[in-house]
Design a protein around this motif. Structure first.
Motif, PDB file in Angstrom:
ATOM      1  N   ARG A  67     -13.080  26.968  84.821  1.00  0.00           N
ATOM      2  CA  ARG A  67     -13.229  27.541  83.477  1.00  0.00           C
ATOM      3  C   ARG A  67     -14.541  27.088  82.834  1.00  0.00           C
ATOM      4  O   ARG A  67     -15.158  27.836  82.086  1.00  0.00           O
ATOM      5  CB  ARG A  67     -12.052  27.153  82.588  1.00  0.00           C
ATOM      6  CG  ARG A  67     -10.750  27.758  83.018  1.00  0.00           C
ATOM      7  CD  ARG A  67     -10.779  29.259  82.935  1.00  0.00           C
ATOM      8  NE  ARG A  67      -9.446  29.791  83.186  1.00  0.00           N
ATOM      9  CZ  ARG A  67      -9.192  31.073  83.304  1.00  0.00           C
ATOM     10  NH1 ARG A  67     -10.160  31.957  83.214  1.00  0.00           N
ATOM     11  NH2 ARG A  67      -7.962  31.490  83.538  1.00  0.00           N
ATOM     12  N   ILE A  68     -14.972  25.867  83.134  1.00  0.00           N
ATOM     13  CA  ILE A  68     -16.274  25.400  82.636  1.00  0.00           C
ATOM     14  C   ILE A  68     -17.383  26.277  83.218  1.00  0.00           C
ATOM     15  O   ILE A  68     -18.297  26.691  82.512  1.00  0.00           O
ATOM     16  CB  ILE A  68     -16.492  23.919  82.985  1.00  0.00           C
ATOM     17  CG1 ILE A  68     -15.447  23.052  82.267  1.00  0.00           C
ATOM     18  CG2 ILE A  68     -17.904  23.474  82.608  1.00  0.00           C
ATOM     19  CD1 ILE A  68     -15.419  21.617  82.718  1.00  0.00           C
ATOM     20  N   LYS A  69     -17.282  26.594  84.498  1.00  0.00           N
ATOM     21  CA  LYS A  69     -18.266  27.483  85.130  1.00  0.00           C
ATOM     22  C   LYS A  69     -18.224  28.867  84.502  1.00  0.00           C
ATOM     23  O   LYS A  69     -19.260  29.498  84.302  1.00  0.00           O
ATOM     24  CB  LYS A  69     -18.005  27.585  86.632  1.00  0.00           C
ATOM     25  CG  LYS A  69     -18.310  26.316  87.375  1.00  0.00           C
ATOM     26  CD  LYS A  69     -17.970  26.451  88.845  1.00  0.00           C
ATOM     27  CE  LYS A  69     -18.140  25.126  89.565  1.00  0.00           C
ATOM     28  NZ  LYS A  69     -17.732  25.214  90.979  1.00  0.00           N
ATOM     29  N   GLN A  70     -17.029  29.343  84.172  1.00  0.00           N
ATOM     30  CA  GLN A  70     -16.893  30.643  83.529  1.00  0.00           C
ATOM     31  C   GLN A  70     -17.584  30.643  82.166  1.00  0.00           C
ATOM     32  O   GLN A  70     -18.290  31.601  81.824  1.00  0.00           O
ATOM     33  CB  GLN A  70     -15.411  30.995  83.371  1.00  0.00           C
ATOM     34  CG  GLN A  70     -15.162  32.321  82.703  1.00  0.00           C
ATOM     35  CD  GLN A  70     -13.685  32.571  82.445  1.00  0.00           C
ATOM     36  OE1 GLN A  70     -12.856  31.671  82.506  1.00  0.00           O
ATOM     37  NE2 GLN A  70     -13.358  33.811  82.147  1.00  0.00           N
ATOM     38  N   VAL A  71     -17.394  29.575  81.402  1.00  0.00           N
ATOM     39  CA  VAL A  71     -18.051  29.464  80.096  1.00  0.00           C
ATOM     40  C   VAL A  71     -19.568  29.421  80.277  1.00  0.00           C
ATOM     41  O   VAL A  71     -20.305  30.095  79.559  1.00  0.00           O
ATOM     42  CB  VAL A  71     -17.531  28.228  79.321  1.00  0.00           C
ATOM     43  CG1 VAL A  71     -18.375  27.972  78.083  1.00  0.00           C
ATOM     44  CG2 VAL A  71     -16.069  28.407  78.949  1.00  0.00           C
ATOM     45  N   ARG A  72     -20.063  28.638  81.264  1.00  0.00           N
ATOM     46  CA  ARG A  72     -21.504  28.572  81.517  1.00  0.00           C
ATOM     47  C   ARG A  72     -22.065  29.951  81.853  1.00  0.00           C
ATOM     48  O   ARG A  72     -23.092  30.360  81.311  1.00  0.00           O
ATOM     49  CB  ARG A  72     -21.828  27.591  82.634  1.00  0.00           C
ATOM     50  CG  ARG A  72     -23.336  27.542  82.910  1.00  0.00           C
ATOM     51  CD  ARG A  72     -23.779  26.525  83.943  1.00  0.00           C
ATOM     52  NE  ARG A  72     -23.067  26.645  85.179  1.00  0.00           N
ATOM     53  CZ  ARG A  72     -22.341  25.665  85.734  1.00  0.00           C
ATOM     54  NH1 ARG A  72     -22.243  24.488  85.150  1.00  0.00           N
ATOM     55  NH2 ARG A  72     -21.719  25.855  86.866  1.00  0.00           N
ATOM     56  N   ASN A  73     -21.391  30.679  82.723  1.00  0.00           N
ATOM     57  CA  ASN A  73     -21.861  32.016  83.088  1.00  0.00           C
ATOM     58  C   ASN A  73     -21.874  32.952  81.893  1.00  0.00           C
ATOM     59  O   ASN A  73     -22.787  33.762  81.741  1.00  0.00           O
ATOM     60  CB  ASN A  73     -21.003  32.587  84.217  1.00  0.00           C
ATOM     61  CG  ASN A  73     -21.218  31.864  85.518  1.00  0.00           C
ATOM     62  OD1 ASN A  73     -22.256  31.245  85.737  1.00  0.00           O
ATOM     63  ND2 ASN A  73     -20.223  31.915  86.395  1.00  0.00           N
ATOM     64  N   MET A  74     -20.888  32.833  81.015  1.00  0.00           N
ATOM     65  CA  MET A  74     -20.827  33.668  79.824  1.00  0.00           C
ATOM     66  C   MET A  74     -21.953  33.302  78.850  1.00  0.00           C
ATOM     67  O   MET A  74     -22.578  34.184  78.259  1.00  0.00           O
ATOM     68  CB  MET A  74     -19.467  33.522  79.149  1.00  0.00           C
ATOM     69  CG  MET A  74     -19.241  34.518  78.043  1.00  0.00           C
ATOM     70  SD  MET A  74     -17.576  34.420  77.365  1.00  0.00           S
ATOM     71  CE  MET A  74     -16.652  35.139  78.710  1.00  0.00           C
ATOM     72  N   ILE A  75     -22.226  32.012  78.700  1.00  0.00           N
ATOM     73  CA  ILE A  75     -23.319  31.566  77.828  1.00  0.00           C
ATOM     74  C   ILE A  75     -24.643  32.133  78.324  1.00  0.00           C
ATOM     75  O   ILE A  75     -25.444  32.653  77.545  1.00  0.00           O
ATOM     76  CB  ILE A  75     -23.382  30.025  77.764  1.00  0.00           C
ATOM     77  CG1 ILE A  75     -22.194  29.469  76.979  1.00  0.00           C
ATOM     78  CG2 ILE A  75     -24.694  29.556  77.143  1.00  0.00           C
ATOM     79  CD1 ILE A  75     -22.015  27.968  77.100  1.00  0.00           C
ATOM     80  N   LEU A  76     -24.871  32.058  79.625  1.00  0.00           N
ATOM     81  CA  LEU A  76     -26.124  32.561  80.186  1.00  0.00           C
ATOM     82  C   LEU A  76     -26.211  34.085  80.122  1.00  0.00           C
ATOM     83  O   LEU A  76     -27.264  34.637  79.805  1.00  0.00           O
ATOM     84  CB  LEU A  76     -26.282  32.077  81.627  1.00  0.00           C
ATOM     85  CG  LEU A  76     -26.450  30.567  81.795  1.00  0.00           C
ATOM     86  CD1 LEU A  76     -26.405  30.184  83.267  1.00  0.00           C
ATOM     87  CD2 LEU A  76     -27.723  30.087  81.129  1.00  0.00           C
TER      88      LEU A  76
END
Length: 88
Positions: free
Chosen positions: A67-76
């Motif tokens: 989920r942290i990776k999902q948030v990072r991808n969404m931020i980018l």
């Protein structure tokens, strides 16, 4: 540098997957003007300018690594909470 800025930098640098508290991740998402709904242990976030919905659950007080990776991808992808300069 505030707490949310530090959390943002940890996520963007890739150093956060191992141990980031759920409350830190939740606070960061809320600071980016996401709206929150809670259903049981699921925290559902939506944003006017983001097509996807975030569905986060705590895991013994920590955020789940994927989920942290999902948030990072969404931020980018949507350039949310990005620094003022484009040196990333």
């Amino acid at each position: 540098m505030g707490k949310h800025d530090k959390t943002l930098w940890r996520i963007l640098s890739g150093r956060a997957e191992a141990n980031l508290s759920f409350e830190d991740l939740r606070g960061l998402v809320l600071s980016m003007k996401f709206e929150e709904r809670i259903r049981g242990d699921r925290y559902i976030f939506s944003h006017d300018s983001v097509l996807e919905i975030l569905n986060l659950q705590p895991q013994q007080g920590d955020a789940k690594p994927y989920r942290i990776k999902q948030v990072r991808n969404m931020i980018l992808k949507y350039k949310l909470g990005m620094p003022y300069d484009d040196t990333l």
